[in-house]
Design a protein around this motif. Structure first.
Motif, PDB file in Angstrom:
ATOM      1  N   LEU A  15      -2.855 -29.742 -14.306  1.00 27.00           N
ATOM      2  CA  LEU A  15      -4.177 -30.116 -14.813  1.00 27.00           C
ATOM      3  C   LEU A  15      -5.299 -29.346 -14.131  1.00 27.00           C
ATOM      4  O   LEU A  15      -6.300 -29.024 -14.774  1.00 27.00           O
ATOM      5  N   ALA A  16      -5.147 -29.045 -12.858  1.00 26.93           N
ATOM      6  CA  ALA A  16      -6.165 -28.249 -12.164  1.00 26.93           C
ATOM      7  C   ALA A  16      -6.301 -26.887 -12.829  1.00 26.93           C
ATOM      8  O   ALA A  16      -7.410 -26.401 -13.059  1.00 26.93           O
ATOM      9  N   VAL A  17      -5.178 -26.280 -13.170  1.00 28.78           N
ATOM     10  CA  VAL A  17      -5.206 -24.966 -13.826  1.00 28.78           C
ATOM     11  C   VAL A  17      -5.705 -25.099 -15.260  1.00 28.78           C
ATOM     12  O   VAL A  17      -6.588 -24.351 -15.690  1.00 28.78           O
ATOM     13  N   ARG A  18      -5.165 -26.044 -16.015  1.00 28.38           N
ATOM     14  CA  ARG A  18      -5.534 -26.205 -17.428  1.00 28.38           C
ATOM     15  C   ARG A  18      -7.031 -26.450 -17.602  1.00 28.38           C
ATOM     16  O   ARG A  18      -7.666 -25.890 -18.489  1.00 28.38           O
ATOM     17  N   HIS A  19      -7.601 -27.283 -16.736  1.00 34.67           N
ATOM     18  CA  HIS A  19      -9.021 -27.642 -16.869  1.00 34.67           C
ATOM     19  C   HIS A  19      -9.942 -26.803 -15.983  1.00 34.67           C
ATOM     20  O   HIS A  19     -11.152 -27.018 -15.978  1.00 34.67           O
ATOM     21  N   ARG A  20      -9.357 -25.883 -15.227  1.00 37.73           N
ATOM     22  CA  ARG A  20     -10.120 -25.007 -14.327  1.00 37.73           C
ATOM     23  C   ARG A  20     -10.954 -25.794 -13.318  1.00 37.73           C
ATOM     24  O   ARG A  20     -12.123 -25.498 -13.077  1.00 37.73           O
ATOM     25  N   CYS A  21     -10.326 -26.808 -12.754  1.00 39.96           N
ATOM     26  CA  CYS A  21     -11.002 -27.641 -11.748  1.00 39.96           C
ATOM     27  C   CYS A  21     -11.213 -26.838 -10.466  1.00 39.96           C
ATOM     28  O   CYS A  21     -10.397 -25.990 -10.107  1.00 39.96           O
ATOM     29  N   ARG A  22     -12.305 -27.117  -9.792  1.00 39.97           N
ATOM     30  CA  ARG A  22     -12.580 -26.502  -8.488  1.00 39.97           C
ATOM     31  C   ARG A  22     -12.729 -27.535  -7.383  1.00 39.97           C
ATOM     32  O   ARG A  22     -12.744 -27.178  -6.213  1.00 39.97           O
ATOM     33  N   ASP A  23     -12.869 -28.795  -7.747  1.00 46.77           N
ATOM     34  CA  ASP A  23     -13.035 -29.880  -6.784  1.00 46.77           C
ATOM     35  C   ASP A  23     -11.943 -30.919  -7.051  1.00 46.77           C
ATOM     36  O   ASP A  23     -11.625 -31.203  -8.210  1.00 46.77           O
ATOM     37  N   MET A  24     -11.388 -31.485  -5.977  1.00 40.08           N
ATOM     38  CA  MET A  24     -10.324 -32.475  -6.145  1.00 40.08           C
ATOM     39  C   MET A  24     -10.483 -33.598  -5.124  1.00 40.08           C
ATOM     40  O   MET A  24     -10.735 -33.357  -3.949  1.00 40.08           O
ATOM     41  N   LEU A  25     -10.319 -34.799  -5.611  1.00 39.95           N
ATOM     42  CA  LEU A  25     -10.369 -36.017  -4.816  1.00 39.95           C
ATOM     43  C   LEU A  25      -8.995 -36.664  -4.889  1.00 39.95           C
ATOM     44  O   LEU A  25      -8.526 -36.998  -5.973  1.00 39.95           O
ATOM     45  N   SER A  26      -8.346 -36.812  -3.740  1.00 37.78           N
ATOM     46  CA  SER A  26      -6.995 -37.374  -3.668  1.00 37.78           C
ATOM     47  C   SER A  26      -7.038 -38.729  -2.990  1.00 37.78           C
ATOM     48  O   SER A  26      -7.534 -38.842  -1.865  1.00 37.78           O
ATOM     49  N   LEU A  27      -6.534 -39.749  -3.655  1.00 39.00           N
ATOM     50  CA  LEU A  27      -6.419 -41.083  -3.069  1.00 39.00           C
ATOM     51  C   LEU A  27      -4.928 -41.363  -2.932  1.00 39.00           C
ATOM     52  O   LEU A  27      -4.263 -41.703  -3.915  1.00 39.00           O
ATOM     53  N   VAL A  28      -4.426 -41.162  -1.727  1.00 36.82           N
ATOM     54  CA  VAL A  28      -2.993 -41.265  -1.488  1.00 36.82           C
ATOM     55  C   VAL A  28      -2.742 -42.119  -0.253  1.00 36.82           C
ATOM     56  O   VAL A  28      -3.644 -42.336   0.562  1.00 36.82           O
ATOM     57  N   ALA A  29      -1.504 -42.560  -0.116  1.00 38.04           N
ATOM     58  CA  ALA A  29      -1.140 -43.329   1.076  1.00 38.04           C
ATOM     59  C   ALA A  29      -1.376 -42.456   2.306  1.00 38.04           C
ATOM     60  O   ALA A  29      -1.192 -41.239   2.260  1.00 38.04           O
ATOM     61  N   PRO A  30      -1.804 -43.064   3.387  1.00 35.63           N
ATOM     62  CA  PRO A  30      -2.018 -42.292   4.609  1.00 35.63           C
ATOM     63  C   PRO A  30      -0.757 -41.501   4.979  1.00 35.63           C
ATOM     64  O   PRO A  30       0.355 -41.993   4.843  1.00 35.63           O
ATOM     65  N   LYS A  31      -0.970 -40.272   5.384  1.00 41.21           N
ATOM     66  CA  LYS A  31       0.106 -39.367   5.812  1.00 41.21           C
ATOM     67  C   LYS A  31       1.032 -38.944   4.678  1.00 41.21           C
ATOM     68  O   LYS A  31       2.098 -38.388   4.927  1.00 41.21           O
ATOM     69  N   GLN A  32       0.665 -39.209   3.420  1.00 42.59           N
ATOM     70  CA  GLN A  32       1.499 -38.752   2.309  1.00 42.59           C
ATOM     71  C   GLN A  32       1.362 -37.243   2.191  1.00 42.59           C
ATOM     72  O   GLN A  32       0.257 -36.712   2.177  1.00 42.59           O
ATOM     73  N   ASN A  33       2.468 -36.572   2.109  1.00 40.35           N
ATOM     74  CA  ASN A  33       2.453 -35.115   2.003  1.00 40.35           C
ATOM     75  C   ASN A  33       2.491 -34.680   0.547  1.00 40.35           C
ATOM     76  O   ASN A  33       3.234 -35.252  -0.257  1.00 40.35           O
ATOM     77  N   PHE A  34       1.679 -33.690   0.229  1.00 40.55           N
ATOM     78  CA  PHE A  34       1.689 -33.065  -1.091  1.00 40.55           C
ATOM     79  C   PHE A  34       0.982 -31.729  -0.955  1.00 40.55           C
ATOM     80  O   PHE A  34       0.304 -31.464   0.038  1.00 40.55           O
ATOM     81  N   HIS A  35       1.156 -30.870  -1.940  1.00 36.02           N
ATOM     82  CA  HIS A  35       0.529 -29.551  -1.904  1.00 36.02           C
ATOM     83  C   HIS A  35      -0.715 -29.530  -2.777  1.00 36.02           C
ATOM     84  O   HIS A  35      -0.662 -29.912  -3.945  1.00 36.02           O
ATOM     85  N   ARG A  36      -1.812 -29.085  -2.190  1.00 38.78           N
ATOM     86  CA  ARG A  36      -3.050 -28.893  -2.934  1.00 38.78           C
ATOM     87  C   ARG A  36      -2.860 -27.677  -3.834  1.00 38.78           C
ATOM     88  O   ARG A  36      -2.381 -26.640  -3.389  1.00 38.78           O
ATOM     89  N   PRO A  37      -3.211 -27.785  -5.123  1.00 39.35           N
ATOM     90  CA  PRO A  37      -3.113 -26.614  -5.998  1.00 39.35           C
ATOM     91  C   PRO A  37      -3.963 -25.465  -5.456  1.00 39.35           C
ATOM     92  O   PRO A  37      -5.070 -25.683  -4.947  1.00 39.35           O
ATOM     93  N   ALA A  38      -3.463 -24.259  -5.569  1.00 38.39           N
ATOM     94  CA  ALA A  38      -4.145 -23.081  -5.017  1.00 38.39           C
ATOM     95  C   ALA A  38      -5.525 -22.862  -5.632  1.00 38.39           C
ATOM     96  O   ALA A  38      -6.399 -22.278  -4.995  1.00 38.39           O
ATOM     97  N   ILE A  39      -5.740 -23.345  -6.835  1.00 31.30           N
ATOM     98  CA  ILE A  39      -7.033 -23.176  -7.515  1.00 31.30           C
ATOM     99  C   ILE A  39      -8.145 -23.999  -6.843  1.00 31.30           C
ATOM    100  O   ILE A  39      -9.322 -23.736  -7.039  1.00 31.30           O
ATOM    101  N   ILE A  40      -7.759 -24.988  -6.038  1.00 30.03           N
ATOM    102  CA  ILE A  40      -8.715 -25.851  -5.343  1.00 30.03           C
ATOM    103  C   ILE A  40      -8.860 -25.366  -3.901  1.00 30.03           C
ATOM    104  O   ILE A  40      -7.889 -25.365  -3.139  1.00 30.03           O
ATOM    105  N   ALA A  41     -10.056 -24.984  -3.518  1.00 30.50           N
ATOM    106  CA  ALA A  41     -10.309 -24.553  -2.137  1.00 30.50           C
ATOM    107  C   ALA A  41     -10.239 -25.763  -1.211  1.00 30.50           C
ATOM    108  O   ALA A  41     -10.631 -26.877  -1.580  1.00 30.50           O
ATOM    109  N   ALA A  42      -9.755 -25.542  -0.003  1.00 27.95           N
ATOM    110  CA  ALA A  42      -9.600 -26.634   0.958  1.00 27.95           C
ATOM    111  C   ALA A  42     -10.918 -27.358   1.223  1.00 27.95           C
ATOM    112  O   ALA A  42     -10.934 -28.582   1.392  1.00 27.95           O
TER     113      ALA A  42
END
Length: 177
Positions: A15-42
């Motif tokens: 979805l980040a690629v399809r919609h060309r998102c540049r900002d992302m808000l993640s609501l996840v369990a503490p310490k949950q590991n996942f990979h931020r899409p490369a299209i989203i700057a840290a």
């Protein structure tokens, strides 16, 4: 006018690629590991470590708190709205829809809460915004109980049937003459 994309964790890259998102808000369990899409700057990615609970946490569970909502509001206000904001949680049903409502009110505070909640419901039949996030968001954004009432009015979403990302506008649609 800003667009918000709400998604489950498993769909964020697509979805980040399809919609060309540049900002992302993640609501996840503490310490949950996942990979931020490369299209989203840290520096355009906020991770809010909270569990999907509507009561004060015990043990290892972290309940959403005012500091979490304040971070969501601050991040949303820094979003330039030129590209969609991607908001996700594990399933895209509870924490992320609540955060999307909070973000929409943070960037467009003059809108009606009932209309906003109805836009959310039209976009997703299964969204059931986390009640604790909504209640704290109502307080932090000084909505006087109107956001809580609007979310109660749309009721619980349909039973979860699988990943159902959705898109909705952060601002009410205006008709052009």
């Amino acid at each position: 006018m800003g667009t918000i994309v709400v998604a489950p964790l498993g769909k964020i890259a697509e979805l980040a690629v399809r919609h060309r998102c540049r900002d992302m808000l993640s609501l996840v369990a503490p310490k949950q590991n996942f990979h931020r899409p490369a299209i989203i700057a840290a520096d355009r990615h906020l991770i809010v470590g909270v569990n999907d609970i509507a009561f004060a946490g015990t043990g290892d569970l972290v309940a959403p708190g005012e500091e979490h909502v304040a971070a969501i509001v601050g991040f949303a206000r820094g979003w330039d709205q030129q590209a969609p904001l991607l908001v996700h949680c594990m399933m895209g049903v509870s924490r992320s829809p609540a955060a999307a409502l909070i973000a929409a009110l943070a960037v467009e505070p003059d809108q009606d809460e009932h209309d906003l909640a109805m836009r959310l419901r039209r976009a997703s039949v299964q969204a059931t915004p986390n009640a604790r996030l909504v209640e704290i968001g109502d307080h932090v954004l000084s909505r006087g109980g109107r956001l809580v009432a609007a979310v109660r009015a749309i009721g619980r979403g349909a039973d979860y049937v699988g990943d159902s990302p959705f898109v909705f506008s952060a601002a009410p649609q205006t008709l052009q003459p």
